[in-house]
Design an enzyme around this catalytic site. Structure first.
Site: not given
Length: 438
Positions: A87, A380
């Site tokens: 990510c 994240h």
């Protein structure tokens, strides 16, 4: 019909001749003919120097708007598959592919590969990635080749561990810079890095450091190239310089709310004079003796794209932690107070803005924000990107959803990307309103 392709030698020869004539015509309007030579089929070429003509100047002045896009326009909105803790890469790719001038460079086929092994060229892969993301294909793209090339050229990022998005950004810009740095004849004297590649033309700014002797007040000045500005946050081990109590700020349209730090606060702290102390005496070039001094950083040259990095991840001998302090940032940013040319308006670290600077060349518009959710050990990355004016989208790997401006401004913020509102052509001082172009 079998629908197979049929090639005719005569037609192929005619096509090559026509392409050659087109290139000659294109070269005749450019001051650097060597930039117009192709190394492969298609019109791939180096980024040419654009010398404006008088009719072009008039057209730019009378037609600032370049293209109209409707709110339903979705070309360029394409998710990226997470290949295992990637990510950090996906959010940076979304920011880069929505950088207006970089997008225009790649989508106009300006890259000409000079690598001995084109399959290892990261610029070629970025060119392919731009074509994929702007192809109109709604299915998520799998950036496996980009990841592989990053592992080859930036080995410290290899593996499936979670990496830092800021570290990936700097590594990616460095590799892209090295892979497209072949135009020695086009070095620009006003570029701090003396490189004319597209990466440096867009992202490189000049950071000026002034060291002032406290005895003779002699000033030693150095200018270093920079791709981003890393800003300290309140709550870190580094002492933070807050705004004066009871003082309101209207800088960049930010209304100062007690207890909330703004991007302007961080920039003001970054550019305040810093006393180096008696333990860090330096030899003054004027009085030729070791003296205490002060150091002040300012921007000597602003990049087309300004990237601001908030130091949210703190690594010290005592602890490793994430700083979650909310930082307010504006949609439009004026960098005039932080320029070296504006230093006389800053006294003892207190920001003194001109009443009406009228300097649009130093104004920026926000177009991408990278955020980190979670802790230092487990988190994240996502990003917000401006697809076109006032249209924002959240990119969460393969999923892209519409977002409001409030969603963007209320986010925590880790990396902020701002694009210049006005692009000034060096030779003729032509001003082009870029934010109206998409």
């Amino acid at each position: 019909m079998c629908k197979d392709y049929v090639y005719d030698r005569d037609i192929e020869q005619i096509a090559k001749e026509e392409q050659g004539e087109a290139l000659k015509l294109q070269a005749s309007t450019s001051t650097e003919v060597s930039h117009q030579q192709c190394s492969m089929p298609g019109l791939g070429e180096k980024y040419p120097t654009w010398e404006t003509t008088k009719p072009e100047l008039e057209l730019l002045g009378h037609n600032p708007r370049r293209r109209r896009i409707t709110s339903s326009f979705t070309i360029g909105l394409r998710g990226l598959i997470n290949l295992g803790n990637t990510c950090f890469m996906n959010c940076i790719v979304q920011a880069l592919t929505h950088t207006p001038i970089l997008r225009d460079f790649f989508l106009s086929d300006r890259h000409r590969c000079e690598m001995p092994s084109p399959e290892l060229c990261l610029v070629c892969e970025m060119s392919s990635l731009f074509r994929e993301l702007y192809s109109g294909n709604p299915s998520p793209h799998v950036p496996y080749k980009l990841l592989h090339l990053v592992w080859i050229h930036a080995r410290h990022l290899a593996g499936y561990r979670q990496q830092d998005a800021h570290e990936f950004l700097i590594a990616a810009l460095d590799v892209l810079h090295r892979h497209c740095k072949g135009d020695d004849a086009g070095k620009a004297a006003n570029n701090p890095n003396h490189c004319n590649c597209i990466i440096d033309q867009i992202f490189t700014g000049g950071l000026q450091s002034d060291v002032t002797c406290q005895a003779c007040h002699g000033v030693s000045t150095t200018i270093d190239p920079c791709w981003d500005i890393s800003l300290d946050l309140p709550g870190s081990c580094t002492s933070f310089w807050p705004m004066s109590p009871g003082r309101e700020s209207s800088v960049n349209g930010e209304s100062h709310i007690p207890g909330i730090t703004t991007l302007t606060d961080c920039l003001r702290r970054f550019t305040r004079p810093e006393h180096l102390g008696s333990s860090a005496k330096i030899k003054c070039g004027s009085c030729q003796s070791y003296q205490e001094s002060t150091k002040q950083l300012t921007m000597n040259k602003l990049p087309v794209v300004a990237c601001f990095h908030f130091k949210r991840f703190e690594h010290s001998a005592k602890q490793r932690r994430k700083i979650t302090t909310y930082i307010s940032f504006p949609l439009e940013l004026d960098m005039t107070p932080f320029m070296a040319s504006s230093k006389e308006s800053r006294m003892n670290g207190q920001l003194q803005l001109p009443t009406n600077s009228g300097n649009d060349e130093n104004k920026y518009s926000l177009f991408a924000v990278v955020n980190h959710q979670g802790t230092l050990e487990s988190g994240h990355y996502t990003s917000f990107i401006r697809h076109h004016k006032d249209q924002w989208f959240k990119c969460d790997d393969a999923v892209i959803t519409k977002a409001s401006i409030k969603d963007v401004l209320d986010s925590e913020g880790y990396l902020l990307f701002y694009h210049k509102q006005v692009l000034e052509h060096e030779s003729e001082k032509v001003k082009e309103m870029n934010t109206q172009a998409y």
